[in-house]
Design a protein around this motif. Structure first.
Motif, PDB file in Angstrom:
ATOM      1  N   ALA A  99      30.618  30.750  22.717  1.00 19.49           N
ATOM      2  CA  ALA A  99      30.268  31.213  21.381  1.00 19.49           C
ATOM      3  C   ALA A  99      29.435  30.162  20.646  1.00 19.49           C
ATOM      4  O   ALA A  99      28.435  30.495  19.978  1.00 19.49           O
ATOM      5  CB  ALA A  99      31.530  31.546  20.587  1.00 19.49           C
ATOM      6  N   TYR A 100      29.819  28.907  20.767  1.00 20.29           N
ATOM      7  CA  TYR A 100      29.100  27.829  20.090  1.00 20.29           C
ATOM      8  C   TYR A 100      27.664  27.728  20.594  1.00 20.29           C
ATOM      9  O   TYR A 100      26.707  27.668  19.802  1.00 20.29           O
ATOM     10  CB  TYR A 100      29.829  26.504  20.303  1.00 20.29           C
ATOM     11  CG  TYR A 100      29.116  25.310  19.710  1.00 20.29           C
ATOM     12  CD1 TYR A 100      29.293  24.955  18.371  1.00 20.29           C
ATOM     13  CD2 TYR A 100      28.260  24.533  20.493  1.00 20.29           C
ATOM     14  CE1 TYR A 100      28.631  23.862  17.828  1.00 20.29           C
ATOM     15  CE2 TYR A 100      27.595  23.441  19.957  1.00 20.29           C
ATOM     16  CZ  TYR A 100      27.782  23.106  18.628  1.00 20.29           C
ATOM     17  OH  TYR A 100      27.116  22.016  18.090  1.00 20.29           O
ATOM     18  N   TYR A 101      27.478  27.709  21.898  1.00 20.33           N
ATOM     19  CA  TYR A 101      26.136  27.538  22.456  1.00 20.33           C
ATOM     20  C   TYR A 101      25.256  28.760  22.202  1.00 20.33           C
ATOM     21  O   TYR A 101      24.057  28.618  21.934  1.00 20.33           O
ATOM     22  CB  TYR A 101      26.219  27.263  23.960  1.00 20.33           C
ATOM     23  CG  TYR A 101      26.816  25.926  24.333  1.00 20.33           C
ATOM     24  CD1 TYR A 101      26.458  24.750  23.670  1.00 20.33           C
ATOM     25  CD2 TYR A 101      27.741  25.824  25.381  1.00 20.33           C
ATOM     26  CE1 TYR A 101      27.001  23.521  24.024  1.00 20.33           C
ATOM     27  CE2 TYR A 101      28.278  24.591  25.750  1.00 20.33           C
ATOM     28  CZ  TYR A 101      27.916  23.447  25.063  1.00 20.33           C
ATOM     29  OH  TYR A 101      28.452  22.240  25.426  1.00 20.33           O
ATOM     30  N   ILE A 102      25.812  29.957  22.302  1.00 13.27           N
ATOM     31  CA  ILE A 102      25.021  31.165  22.023  1.00 13.27           C
ATOM     32  C   ILE A 102      24.575  31.186  20.564  1.00 13.27           C
ATOM     33  O   ILE A 102      23.398  31.422  20.258  1.00 13.27           O
ATOM     34  CB  ILE A 102      25.821  32.437  22.366  1.00 13.27           C
ATOM     35  CG1 ILE A 102      26.026  32.557  23.877  1.00 13.27           C
ATOM     36  CG2 ILE A 102      25.111  33.685  21.829  1.00 13.27           C
ATOM     37  CD1 ILE A 102      27.014  33.633  24.282  1.00 13.27           C
ATOM     38  N   ASN A 103      25.500  30.953  19.642  1.00 14.27           N
ATOM     39  CA  ASN A 103      25.138  30.943  18.227  1.00 14.27           C
ATOM     40  C   ASN A 103      24.155  29.833  17.905  1.00 14.27           C
ATOM     41  O   ASN A 103      23.248  30.012  17.082  1.00 14.27           O
ATOM     42  CB  ASN A 103      26.394  30.795  17.363  1.00 14.27           C
ATOM     43  CG  ASN A 103      27.260  32.033  17.365  1.00 14.27           C
ATOM     44  OD1 ASN A 103      26.779  33.146  17.524  1.00 14.27           O
ATOM     45  ND2 ASN A 103      28.564  31.850  17.194  1.00 14.27           N
TER      46      ASN A 103
END
Length: 254
Positions: A99-103
């Motif tokens: 979630a962190y890397y995608i966002n």
């Protein structure tokens, strides 16, 4: 046996290969079926600022109101500062890391467009995918390194339908932030929507797919058609010849 025919391969193949290093960022591989949960991580990242911006400036079709984002520049900068305040490490769960890397990829893509706005295409921006401008825990990453050096190493091919390169032929930008608590359902949603969208022309015997599938064929091994058929309303014949559509790099602006 499926035959894959690629014609007119564009520069995205080179762009996609840019920056293969992770710059030391932690990655974890999805092992088996990904489950949505916030209960297995040292840190639960707050993406609420990004969620509010997406709900305000991205429509259901995934098109972006960049002028609206420019008016909310302070709010976007605040979220980018929030991202920078976190230091991903091996104590984060695979869900939180995804979630962190995608966002981060999506927010910094919007930031890049705004810093060069107005523009007709992200390809008009010099070094858009290769310049390192994304700060994560003391390192600077490019969009290419974040995609190829980090996200692609996490054994989750659905990430290709979650990250958005600000172009018409890209999978749409989801109008909500990815979170560990919903990550599996969100990835299933965007994958199903993209595969069954007009970005592909799927038929039983003459499927014509988005060129994304030719850029990243290795991520869908051993059988691309089998992967497509998990989500597609129309099933591809195992003996069908697969061809690929031209990629439209026009800006995904409302």
């Amino acid at each position: 046996m499926i035959t894959i025919t690629v014609s007119g391969l564009q520069s995205c193949a080179l762009i996609g290969a840019a920056g293969l290093t992770s710059q030391g960022q932690p990655t974890k591989k999805v092992d088996g079926d990904l489950m949505s949960t916030t209960a297995n991580s040292q840190v639960n990242v707050d993406h609420s600022e990004w969620d509010a911006l997406l709900k305000k400036h991205v429509n259901k079709a995934g098109f972006v109101d960049y002028k609206g984002f420019k008016n909310d520049r302070a709010a976007l900068d605040s979220y980018l500062n929030t991202l920078q305040s976190y230091k991903p490490n091996s104590n984060w769960s695979v869900q939180e890391l995804l979630a962190y890397y995608i966002n981060t990829y999506n927010a910094y893509t919007v930031d890049l467009i705004l810093r060069n706005y107005p523009t007709n295409s992200i390809q008009d921006i010099n070094g858009a995918f290769t310049n390192a401008f994304i700060p994560i825990d003391g390192s600077m990453l490019s969009l290419g390194s974040l995609e190829n050096g980090v996200l692609r190493k996490m054994n989750e091919p659905r990430i290709h339908f979650a990250i958005n390169c600000a172009s018409y032929s890209c999978p749409k930008l989801l109008d909500e932030a990815y979170t560990a608590g919903k990550i599996n359902e969100q990835l299933d949603l965007v994958t199903n929507e993209f595969i069954n969208s007009d970005k592909n022309e799927i038929s039983e015997n003459a499927p014509k797919l988005s060129k994304i599938f030719s850029f990243y064929t290795k991520d869908y091994e051993p059988n691309l058609a089998e992967y497509i058929n998990k989500y597609s309303d129309t099933k591809i014949n195992p003996n069908a010849e697969i061809t690929f559509k031209e990629y439209n790099w026009d800006l995904n602006e409302q």
